[in-house]
Design a protein around this motif. Structure first.
Motif, PDB file in Angstrom:
ATOM      1  N   GLU A 292       1.343  -1.096   0.028  1.00  0.00           N
ATOM      2  CA  GLU A 292      -0.319   0.003  -0.010  1.00  0.00           C
ATOM      3  C   GLU A 292       1.057   1.209   0.207  1.00  0.00           C
ATOM      4  OE1 GLU A 292      -3.535   0.021   3.204  1.00  0.00           O
ATOM      5  OE2 GLU A 292      -3.971  -1.924   1.811  1.00  0.00           O
ATOM      6  N   PRO A 293       0.279   2.453  -0.271  1.00  0.00           N
ATOM      7  CA  PRO A 293       1.360   3.065  -0.814  1.00  0.00           C
ATOM      8  C   PRO A 293       2.197   4.186   0.828  1.00  0.00           C
ATOM      9  CG  PRO A 293      -0.800   4.244  -1.207  1.00  0.00           C
ATOM     10  CD  PRO A 293      -1.254   2.926  -0.917  1.00  0.00           C
ATOM     11  N   GLU A 294       1.409   3.859   1.747  1.00  0.00           N
ATOM     12  CA  GLU A 294       2.706   4.020   3.210  1.00  0.00           C
ATOM     13  C   GLU A 294       3.090   3.328   3.586  1.00  0.00           C
ATOM     14  OE1 GLU A 294      -1.579   1.824   4.652  1.00  0.00           O
ATOM     15  OE2 GLU A 294      -0.883   3.535   2.442  1.00  0.00           O
ATOM     16  N   HIS A 295       3.587   1.985   2.932  1.00  0.00           N
ATOM     17  CA  HIS A 295       4.238   0.993   2.812  1.00  0.00           C
ATOM     18  C   HIS A 295       6.396   1.710   1.644  1.00  0.00           C
ATOM     19  CE1 HIS A 295       1.511  -1.932   3.454  1.00  0.00           C
ATOM     20  NE2 HIS A 295       2.093  -1.765   4.579  1.00  0.00           N
TER      21      HIS A 295
ATOM     22  N   VAL B 222      -4.912  -1.585  -4.307  1.00  0.00           N
ATOM     23  CA  VAL B 222      -5.077  -0.562  -5.084  1.00  0.00           C
ATOM     24  C   VAL B 222      -6.635  -0.691  -5.328  1.00  0.00           C
ATOM     25  CG1 VAL B 222      -3.252   0.276  -5.607  1.00  0.00           C
ATOM     26  CG2 VAL B 222      -4.154  -1.546  -7.622  1.00  0.00           C
ATOM     27  N   GLU B 223      -7.386  -1.478  -5.117  1.00  0.00           N
ATOM     28  CA  GLU B 223      -8.492  -1.699  -5.066  1.00  0.00           C
ATOM     29  C   GLU B 223      -9.974  -1.133  -4.331  1.00  0.00           C
ATOM     30  OE1 GLU B 223      -8.072  -6.482  -7.514  1.00  0.00           O
ATOM     31  OE2 GLU B 223      -8.553  -5.697  -5.349  1.00  0.00           O
ATOM     32  N   GLU B 224     -11.051  -0.758  -5.265  1.00  0.00           N
ATOM     33  CA  GLU B 224     -12.277  -0.634  -4.533  1.00  0.00           C
ATOM     34  C   GLU B 224     -12.858  -1.881  -3.407  1.00  0.00           C
ATOM     35  OE1 GLU B 224     -15.291   1.996  -6.846  1.00  0.00           O
ATOM     36  OE2 GLU B 224     -13.269   2.738  -6.732  1.00  0.00           O
ATOM     37  N   THR B 225     -13.384  -2.910  -4.752  1.00  0.00           N
ATOM     38  CA  THR B 225     -13.231  -4.602  -4.247  1.00  0.00           C
ATOM     39  C   THR B 225     -12.759  -4.856  -5.184  1.00  0.00           C
ATOM     40  OG1 THR B 225     -15.029  -3.993  -6.066  1.00  0.00           O
ATOM     41  CG2 THR B 225     -15.879  -3.220  -4.154  1.00  0.00           C
ATOM     42  N   LYS B 226     -12.888  -6.160  -5.019  1.00  0.00           N
ATOM     43  CA  LYS B 226     -11.818  -7.050  -5.917  1.00  0.00           C
ATOM     44  C   LYS B 226     -12.027  -7.316  -6.995  1.00  0.00           C
ATOM     45  CE  LYS B 226     -11.148 -10.529  -2.009  1.00  0.00           C
ATOM     46  NZ  LYS B 226     -10.639 -12.370  -2.514  1.00  0.00           N
ATOM     47  N   GLY B 227     -11.533  -6.933  -7.380  1.00  0.00           N
ATOM     48  CA  GLY B 227     -11.024  -7.219 -10.034  1.00  0.00           C
ATOM     49  C   GLY B 227     -11.880  -5.229  -9.850  1.00  0.00           C
TER      50      GLY B 227
ATOM     51  N   TYR C 276      -9.301   4.422  -8.425  1.00  0.00           N
ATOM     52  CA  TYR C 276      -8.628   5.481  -9.440  1.00  0.00           C
ATOM     53  C   TYR C 276      -8.001   6.327  -8.011  1.00  0.00           C
ATOM     54  CZ  TYR C 276      -7.232   9.562 -12.697  1.00  0.00           C
ATOM     55  OH  TYR C 276      -6.389  11.050 -13.200  1.00  0.00           O
ATOM     56  N   GLU C 277      -8.594   7.172  -7.074  1.00  0.00           N
ATOM     57  CA  GLU C 277      -7.560   7.672  -5.819  1.00  0.00           C
ATOM     58  C   GLU C 277      -6.893   6.649  -5.070  1.00  0.00           C
ATOM     59  OE1 GLU C 277     -10.887   7.162  -6.033  1.00  0.00           O
ATOM     60  OE2 GLU C 277     -11.468   9.373  -6.723  1.00  0.00           O
ATOM     61  N   LYS C 278      -6.539   5.209  -5.046  1.00  0.00           N
ATOM     62  CA  LYS C 278      -5.428   4.666  -4.987  1.00  0.00           C
ATOM     63  C   LYS C 278      -5.094   4.469  -6.034  1.00  0.00           C
ATOM     64  CE  LYS C 278      -8.875   2.514  -1.171  1.00  0.00           C
ATOM     65  NZ  LYS C 278      -9.058   0.986  -0.457  1.00  0.00           N
ATOM     66  N   MET C 279      -4.676   4.055  -6.861  1.00  0.00           N
ATOM     67  CA  MET C 279      -4.140   4.427  -7.942  1.00  0.00           C
ATOM     68  C   MET C 279      -3.270   5.270  -8.085  1.00  0.00           C
ATOM     69  SD  MET C 279      -5.279   1.650 -11.044  1.00  0.00           S
ATOM     70  CE  MET C 279      -6.413   2.378 -11.287  1.00  0.00           C
ATOM     71  N   ALA C 280      -3.336   6.550  -7.315  1.00  0.00           N
ATOM     72  CA  ALA C 280      -2.693   7.877  -7.757  1.00  0.00           C
ATOM     73  C   ALA C 280      -1.877   8.130  -7.060  1.00  0.00           C
ATOM     74  CB  ALA C 280      -4.104   9.386  -7.784  1.00  0.00           C
ATOM     75  N   LYS C 281      -2.805   7.551  -5.632  1.00  0.00           N
ATOM     76  CA  LYS C 281      -2.154   7.562  -4.296  1.00  0.00           C
ATOM     77  C   LYS C 281      -0.812   6.587  -4.540  1.00  0.00           C
ATOM     78  CE  LYS C 281      -2.208   8.151   0.748  1.00  0.00           C
ATOM     79  NZ  LYS C 281      -2.466   8.112   1.705  1.00  0.00           N
TER      80      LYS C 281
ATOM     81  N   LEU D 272       1.302   5.101  -7.032  1.00  0.00           N
ATOM     82  CA  LEU D 272       2.411   5.769  -8.242  1.00  0.00           C
ATOM     83  C   LEU D 272       2.949   7.217  -7.945  1.00  0.00           C
ATOM     84  CD1 LEU D 272      -0.230   4.492 -10.887  1.00  0.00           C
ATOM     85  CD2 LEU D 272       2.051   4.274 -10.480  1.00  0.00           C
ATOM     86  N   GLN D 273       2.241   8.141  -7.032  1.00  0.00           N
ATOM     87  CA  GLN D 273       2.590   9.311  -6.822  1.00  0.00           C
ATOM     88  C   GLN D 273       3.941   8.854  -5.649  1.00  0.00           C
ATOM     89  OE1 GLN D 273      -0.212  11.983  -4.408  1.00  0.00           O
ATOM     90  NE2 GLN D 273       1.629  13.615  -4.751  1.00  0.00           N
ATOM     91  N   GLU D 274       2.959   7.590  -4.294  1.00  0.00           N
ATOM     92  CA  GLU D 274       4.778   7.188  -3.627  1.00  0.00           C
ATOM     93  C   GLU D 274       6.142   6.724  -4.334  1.00  0.00           C
ATOM     94  OE1 GLU D 274       5.308   8.358  -0.229  1.00  0.00           O
ATOM     95  OE2 GLU D 274       3.163   9.386  -0.527  1.00  0.00           O
ATOM     96  N   ALA D 275       5.620   5.841  -4.890  1.00  0.00           N
ATOM     97  CA  ALA D 275       6.464   4.949  -5.476  1.00  0.00           C
ATOM     98  C   ALA D 275       7.495   6.301  -7.009  1.00  0.00           C
ATOM     99  CB  ALA D 275       5.881   4.042  -6.666  1.00  0.00           C
ATOM    100  N   ASN D 276       6.797   7.329  -7.689  1.00  0.00           N
ATOM    101  CA  ASN D 276       7.402   8.044  -8.215  1.00  0.00           C
ATOM    102  C   ASN D 276       8.279   9.113  -6.977  1.00  0.00           C
ATOM    103  OD1 ASN D 276       7.119   6.419 -10.829  1.00  0.00           O
ATOM    104  ND2 ASN D 276       5.361   7.564 -10.666  1.00  0.00           N
ATOM    105  N   ALA D 277       8.200   8.805  -5.625  1.00  0.00           N
ATOM    106  CA  ALA D 277       8.540  10.361  -5.176  1.00  0.00           C
ATOM    107  C   ALA D 277       9.989  10.884  -4.735  1.00  0.00           C
ATOM    108  CB  ALA D 277       8.040  10.742  -3.604  1.00  0.00           C
TER     109      ALA D 277
END
Length: 196
Positions: free
Chosen positions: A154-157, A175-180, A184-189, A191-196
């Motif tokens: 998850e982003p905080e890790h 990065v899911e709302e439900t399985k499958g 959008y918000e979780k993916m954005a967060k 990717l933002q953390e991964a690229n920081a």
């Protein structure tokens, strides 16, 4: 900068959102028991509408090399992710580039496929999407530059993981709302953390 794969893509909307946010790769699960399973013909329809320069990865579990080759050809996949202890004969029969997966039970497992790119994930009974993480201290003193880390991310890790220098991250449930269905918000967060 680490690469990011968003796995468990089941629809075009999520695929395009992931790419627009900066994902390097998309993962499609061809394992029928998974709640994120996608039929090859549906994956092909999604992939046909993707922009260029995106890695399209098929996730396979306990299947024949011929099936992997055929599915990759049908769906226009660029990489096969192999989630079990496949034999050398199996790998030799593949017509497509592949990424072996190490299901980690102890620190020593991390040295499997040493010197080549591999995905490392925490061992769980069954396959995929359990959100279990590998012990971070197992990576201390190791060369992680060819490892793609998966499992419970998850982003905080990500801030704590940066010093290890992983080649990339593979995320699905984080990065899911439900399985499958991706958030959008979780993916954005993420990717933002991964690229920081």
């Amino acid at each position: 900068m680490p690469r990011v794969k968003i796995c468990g893509i089941t629809n075009l909307e999520d695929a395009l959102a992931a790419i627009s946010l900066g994902a390097d790769a998309l993962g499609f699960v061809f394992y029928p028991p998974s709640s994120r399973f996608i039929a090859p013909e549906i994956a092909a329809q999604i992939i046909a509408k993707l922009p260029p320069f995106v890695e399209k990865v098929g996730l396979f579990v306990n299947t024949e090399a011929d099936t992997v080759n055929l599915t990759c050809k049908e769906a226009k996949l660029t990489l096969a992710q192999i989630h079990w202890d496949a034999s050398e004969v199996f790998y030799a029969a593949l017509d497509v580039p592949y990424l072996p997966v190490v299901r980690v039970t102890c620190k020593e497992d991390l040295t499997r496929f040493c010197g080549q790119y591999r995905l490392v994930d925490a061992f769980v009974e069954g396959y995929g999407g359990k959100g279990k993480r590998i012990e971070e201290n197992w990576f201390e003193g190791m060369d992680c530059s060819k490892m793609i880390l998966a499992g419970g991310l998850e982003p905080e890790h990500l801030k704590a993981l940066r010093p290890f220098g992983f080649y990339g991250y593979d995320v699905s449930s984080g990065v899911e709302e439900t399985k499958g269905k991706k958030s959008y918000e979780k993916m954005a967060k993420f990717l933002q953390e991964a690229n920081a």
